[in-house]
Enzyme design. Structure first.
Site, PDB file in Angstrom:
ATOM      1  N   HIS A 180       0.834  -1.198   0.000  1.00 57.50           N
ATOM      2  CA  HIS A 180       0.000   0.000   0.000  1.00 57.50           C
ATOM      3  C   HIS A 180       0.873   1.254   0.000  1.00 57.50           C
ATOM      4  CE1 HIS A 180      -3.820   2.163   1.124  1.00 57.50           C
ATOM      5  NE2 HIS A 180      -2.926   3.054   1.521  1.00 57.50           N
ATOM      6  N   GLU A 181       1.836   1.321   0.906  1.00 56.69           N
ATOM      7  CA  GLU A 181       2.672   2.512   1.000  1.00 56.69           C
ATOM      8  C   GLU A 181       3.615   2.640  -0.195  1.00 56.69           C
ATOM      9  OE1 GLU A 181       1.772   4.668   2.935  1.00 56.69           O
ATOM     10  OE2 GLU A 181       0.611   3.524   4.402  1.00 56.69           O
ATOM     11  N   HIS A 184       1.717   4.217  -2.991  1.00 58.36           N
ATOM     12  CA  HIS A 184       1.673   5.683  -2.856  1.00 58.36           C
ATOM     13  C   HIS A 184       2.958   6.281  -3.409  1.00 58.36           C
ATOM     14  CE1 HIS A 184      -2.077   6.190  -0.872  1.00 58.36           C
ATOM     15  NE2 HIS A 184      -1.721   5.707   0.308  1.00 58.36           N
ATOM     16  N   HIS A 190      -5.701   6.769  -3.175  1.00 58.43           N
ATOM     17  CA  HIS A 190      -6.633   5.718  -2.762  1.00 58.43           C
ATOM     18  C   HIS A 190      -7.721   5.514  -3.818  1.00 58.43           C
ATOM     19  CE1 HIS A 190      -5.054   6.952   1.312  1.00 58.43           C
ATOM     20  NE2 HIS A 190      -4.741   5.677   1.225  1.00 58.43           N
TER      21      HIS A 190
END
EC number: 3.4.24.-
Length: 281
Positions: A180-181, A184, A190
């Site tokens: 997830h990070e 980014h 998101h």
């Protein structure tokens, strides 16, 4: 001053690699809130998403800003240095002549052997079917500095120079949160921030903590010719930032659909990476 700061933050996040400038959603004004409950009070372990884990870790630590860096949407770091307009492809990591995107990284020596194993597993999950490759830093000027700071958070897209990702141990070092990070850092916002999200989900504004309403704005995103992905590792969970255990996001077409996940990138996440970086895989 406060209004100006809000505009600056929105201008940054509305213009990352995936986005064109401009916030396009608004939310209704809601009344006073009851005492805040712990996010994990109403999330079952077998249904928790990567974002649920991130919210739990950051809320428990009270992380809303770190070292002068504000967190947007729960885990996207926004600082003065990153308040630049990142139009089109200008915030992407460099693609090399062999067709690969090599992203240098350093890992803190404070991580345990198990932490390192899990973080590298997250990297591998992104590498498997994309042209992205995470390589230990040697001489590279631009690199990800992965540290067990307070909470789980990342900057958006390539910033240049040393770029911190915080993966607090052990709450944030699982492979799903790592993916997830890292996404980014690759330039992805998101999933429910997409410009077309209202066709697929309903945001239950009255169930969201008043001080977290801005985490549910939407932006004029470039969706890279991919359909809305309920199962994206980048999707908020059903109860994200709920004030009382009631859903904050509900699907419009299938009430049984599950939001997000906690293991790794979805097939559509992989497709987005390949589309964004024009991978030939």
């Amino acid at each position: 001053m406060e209004f100006t700061l809000v505009i600056i933050l929105l201008d940054f996040l509305a213009g990352p690699c995936l986005s064109l400038p401009g916030q396009i959603s608004s939310h209704p004004v809601v009344g006073e809130r009851r005492q805040r409950r712990n996010h994990s009070d109403y999330i079952e372990e077998n249904t928790s998403t990567a974002m649920d884990k991130i919210i739990h870790a950051n809320d428990r630590q009270g992380v809303i800003s770190v070292d002068g860096t504000n967190l947007r949407e729960g885990d996207i770091a926004v600082s003065g240095r990153s308040q630049k307009k990142c139009f089109a492809r200008s915030c992407l990591w460099t693609k090399f002549v062999d067709g690969k995107v090599y992203i240098a990284y350093s890992l803190s020596h404070a991580y345990s052997e198990e932490d390192v194993k899990n973080i590298k597993k997250g990297m591998k999950l992104i590498e498997e079917d994309t042209c992205v490759r995470f390589v230990p830093r040697t001489y590279q000027r631009d690199y990800l500095d992965i540290q067990p700071k307070t909470g789980c958070w990342s900057y958006l897209g390539a910033r240049g120079g040393r770029q911190t990702i915080s993966l607090q141990t052990p709450e944030c070092t699982g492979s799903g949160v790592t993916v997830h990070e890292l996404m980014h850092a690759l330039g992805f916002v998101h999933e429910q921030s997409r410009a077309d999200r209202d066709k697929y989900v309903t945001i239950m504004w009255s169930n969201i903590w008043k001080d977290r309403l801005r985490n549910f704005e939407k932006f004029k995103t470039n969706n890279l010719d991919t359909p809305y992905d309920y199962g994206s590792i980048m999707h908020f969970g059903k109860y994200a930032f709920s004030e009382d255990g009631e859903p904050t996001i509900v699907p419009k077409r299938n009430w049984n659909v599950k939001f997000g996940q906690r293991f790794g990138p979805s097939d559509l996440d992989i497709m987005k990476i390949n589309n964004m970086y024009k991978c030939n895989v």
